[in-house]
Design a protein around this motif. Structure first.
Motif, short mmCIF file in Angstrom:
data_model
loop_
_atom_site.label_atom_id
_atom_site.label_comp_id
_atom_site.label_asym_id
_atom_site.label_seq_id
_atom_site.Cartn_x
_atom_site.Cartn_y
_atom_site.Cartn_z
N LEU A 185 4.20 20.20 35.82
CA LEU A 185 3.21 20.71 34.89
C LEU A 185 1.99 19.79 34.83
CD1 LEU A 185 5.40 21.75 31.81
CD2 LEU A 185 4.44 23.25 33.56
N SER A 186 0.81 20.37 34.89
CA SER A 186 -0.41 19.61 34.62
C SER A 186 -0.56 19.46 33.11
CB SER A 186 -1.62 20.34 35.20
OG SER A 186 -1.83 21.56 34.50
N ILE A 187 -1.51 18.64 32.67
CA ILE A 187 -1.73 18.48 31.24
C ILE A 187 -2.12 19.82 30.62
CG2 ILE A 187 -3.21 17.40 29.50
CD1 ILE A 187 -3.29 14.92 31.20
N ASP A 188 -2.98 20.57 31.27
CA ASP A 188 -3.38 21.88 30.74
C ASP A 188 -2.20 22.83 30.67
OD1 ASP A 188 -6.00 21.06 30.45
OD2 ASP A 188 -6.67 21.87 32.37
N GLN A 189 -1.35 22.82 31.68
CA GLN A 189 -0.16 23.68 31.67
C GLN A 189 0.81 23.26 30.57
OE1 GLN A 189 0.93 23.03 35.77
NE2 GLN A 189 0.19 25.06 36.40
N PHE A 190 0.93 21.94 30.36
CA PHE A 190 1.78 21.43 29.28
C PHE A 190 1.27 21.94 27.93
CE2 PHE A 190 2.76 18.34 25.98
CZ PHE A 190 4.11 18.12 26.16
N ARG A 191 -0.05 21.84 27.71
CA ARG A 191 -0.64 22.31 26.45
C ARG A 191 -0.44 23.82 26.28
NH1 ARG A 191 -0.81 17.87 24.05
NH2 ARG A 191 -2.54 16.43 24.33
N GLU A 192 -0.58 24.56 27.36
CA GLU A 192 -0.43 26.01 27.29
C GLU A 192 1.00 26.39 26.94
OE1 GLU A 192 -1.05 29.99 30.10
OE2 GLU A 192 -1.70 28.01 30.81
N LYS A 193 1.95 25.63 27.46
CA LYS A 193 3.36 25.94 27.24
C LYS A 193 3.85 25.50 25.86
CE LYS A 193 7.92 25.25 29.37
NZ LYS A 193 8.24 26.68 29.52
N PHE A 194 3.42 24.30 25.42
CA PHE A 194 3.97 23.73 24.20
C PHE A 194 2.97 23.66 23.04
CE2 PHE A 194 6.52 21.83 27.67
CZ PHE A 194 7.75 22.31 27.30
N GLY A 195 1.71 23.98 23.29
CA GLY A 195 0.74 23.99 22.22
C GLY A 195 0.08 22.64 22.01
N GLU A 196 -0.89 22.62 21.09
CA GLU A 196 -1.62 21.41 20.77
C GLU A 196 -0.82 20.56 19.77
OE1 GLU A 196 -4.51 20.33 21.99
OE2 GLU A 196 -4.65 22.06 23.35
N PRO A 197 -1.03 19.24 19.76
CA PRO A 197 -0.36 18.38 18.78
C PRO A 197 -0.74 18.77 17.36
CG PRO A 197 -1.39 17.08 20.52
CD PRO A 197 -1.88 18.48 20.69
N GLU A 198 0.21 18.64 16.45
CA GLU A 198 -0.04 18.96 15.04
C GLU A 198 -0.38 17.66 14.30
OE1 GLU A 198 1.99 21.49 11.36
OE2 GLU A 198 3.00 21.32 13.32
N LEU A 199 -1.64 17.53 13.88
CA LEU A 199 -2.15 16.31 13.27
C LEU A 199 -2.40 16.53 11.78
CD1 LEU A 199 -4.82 15.43 16.00
CD2 LEU A 199 -2.42 14.72 15.92
N ILE A 200 -2.06 15.51 10.97
CA ILE A 200 -2.27 15.57 9.52
C ILE A 200 -2.96 14.28 9.08
CG2 ILE A 200 -1.16 15.76 7.26
CD1 ILE A 200 1.15 17.19 8.59
N PRO A 201 -4.09 14.37 8.39
CA PRO A 201 -4.79 13.16 7.96
C PRO A 201 -3.93 12.30 7.03
CG PRO A 201 -6.19 15.10 7.73
CD PRO A 201 -4.81 15.60 8.03
N ILE A 202 -4.02 10.99 7.21
CA ILE A 202 -3.32 10.03 6.36
C ILE A 202 -4.28 9.53 5.28
CG2 ILE A 202 -2.23 7.74 6.30
CD1 ILE A 202 -1.25 8.24 9.15
N SER A 203 -3.79 9.43 4.06
CA SER A 203 -4.62 8.91 2.97
C SER A 203 -3.79 8.05 2.04
CB SER A 203 -5.27 10.05 2.18
OG SER A 203 -4.29 10.90 1.63
N ARG A 204 -4.44 7.08 1.44
CA ARG A 204 -3.78 6.21 0.48
C ARG A 204 -3.69 6.91 -0.88
NH1 ARG A 204 -5.83 0.07 1.37
NH2 ARG A 204 -5.31 0.05 -0.85
N ILE B 169 0.85 -1.18 0.00
CA ILE B 169 0.00 0.00 0.00
C ILE B 169 0.88 1.23 0.00
CG2 ILE B 169 -1.76 1.30 1.25
CD1 ILE B 169 -2.76 -1.28 2.42
N GLU B 170 0.57 2.18 -0.85
CA GLU B 170 1.29 3.44 -0.88
C GLU B 170 0.41 4.54 -0.27
OE1 GLU B 170 2.62 4.41 -4.76
OE2 GLU B 170 3.95 2.67 -4.93
N TYR B 171 1.05 5.39 0.53
CA TYR B 171 0.35 6.47 1.19
C TYR B 171 0.87 7.81 0.70
CZ TYR B 171 -1.05 2.72 4.36
OH TYR B 171 -1.55 1.56 4.86
#
Length: 330
Positions: free
Chosen positions: A171-190, A7-9
């Motif tokens: 750091l709490s989870i909220d503090q971690f997110r505030e300091k480093f930002g949200e994860p950068e997600l990219i949809p995967i497609s074939r 499979i190629e993506y």
């Protein structure tokens, strides 16, 4: 899906090879997954660390545990300058089962990055000296316990990490997110636009960079140096690695691995890698050119070290090279 089906993506820059999400390959892990009923996945620091394969021995965790639990005169004498704390400690170890197989996992304290990622500029000279000293102490400690760090994955700046300050753990989870930002997600497609198989995640996650530039490093950062990646470490007393087993890029390869390919490698190959790593820490440039030919690199090595530091077999190589060159000039 048949095992032989390929499979190629669609290509996504900065992430792992998506084709490796197959039986025996990578485990699909997504943000907010809970591993071992205990560890929530907040973000991604890197990739390519582990695959599911019964042929891969779990040597790294056993070696780290052996080093972490070591008790020796060397260790006692060097506690003050932090020899042992430059070795990672395993906090937990467990297996997870996924669509592509079973995976050996272990948890370590997070690091703010490796020294190669920091190389946008020069380290302050006092910090560079402290980093070199701490790395030397770490390698000396590993050798004192009877291990060589590795000849396939050797000592280089990508596996020299720096710990976070202790406040990171608060750091709490909220503090971690505030300091480093949200994860950068990219949809995967074939490429063929068909539905994704069950053994690949629906989204790719770009690695999160937690580090800082070299010029911003402090002496406290240098004291937090950690030597990582013991997956190819071995004990010369009980195991053997030959020069021809060394897959290190040629400009970085120890000369005995080049000129004595059938001879066992040992502690000196680590010392070679340590020396080149220290040069790179001080100058942020590798000592030998990475873009030259093999023969030009050997000439550079002789120019820097002198021929007396080369094993006897190098003379045969050099004579052959001269003969070949004379033939071209005729």
């Amino acid at each position: 899906m048949a095992p032989s089906e390929s499979i190629e993506y669609e290509w996504i820059d900065g992430v792992e090879r998506l084709e490796v999400y197959e039986p025996g390959g990578y485990q699909p892990v997504m943000i907010n997954d809970l591993l071992h009923d205990r560890y929530p996945v907040l973000d991604k620091l890197g990739y390519g660390v582990n695959i599911s394969s019964p042929s891969l021995p779990r040597r790294e965790s056993s070696i780290i545990r052996a080093l972490s639990g070591s008790s020796s005169t060397f260790q006692a004498a060097h506690t003050a300058i932090g020899a042992r704390d430059a070795i990672p400690s395993i906090l937990d170890e467990f297996d997870i089962q996924g669509p592509n197989g079973t995976y050996a996992c272990y948890t370590l304290a997070p690091a703010q990055g490796n020294l190669r990622e920091a190389s946008f500029s020069l380290f302050p000279i006092q910090v560079a000296r402290a980093l070199a000293a701490k790395l030397t102490t770490a390698v000396s400690f590993v050798h004192s316990q009877g291990f060589v760090h590795g000849v396939i994955v050797d000592i280089h700046l990508r596996n020299v990490l720096v710990k976070f300050p202790s406040t990171f753990d608060e750091l709490s989870i909220d503090q971690f997110r505030e300091k480093f930002g949200e994860p950068e997600l990219i949809p995967i497609s074939r490429v063929d636009r068909k539905p994704l198989p069950p053994n690949i995640p629906s989204q790719a996650v770009l690695p999160l960079y937690l580090g800082k530039k070299a010029q911003e490093f402090t002496l406290a950062d240098a004291r937090g140096l950690v030597l990582s990646d013991f997956g190819e470490a071995f004990a010369p007393a009980t195991g053997q690695r030959l020069g021809k087993d060394c897959n290190t890029p040629f400009p970085m390869r120890a000369i005995e691995a080049v000129f004595d390919p059938d001879a066992p490698l040992s502690y000196p190959s680590d010392i070679w890698s340590l020396g080149t790593a220290i040069w790179e820490i001080l100058g942020m440039k590798f000592i030998f050119s990475e873009s030259e030919t093999r023969d030009a690199i050997v000439a550079q090595q002789i120019g820097v070290l002198g021929s007396r530091h080369f094993p006897p077999s190098w003379q045969k190589y050099w004579e052959q090279l001269i003969t070949e060159q004379m033939g071209k000039d005729e």
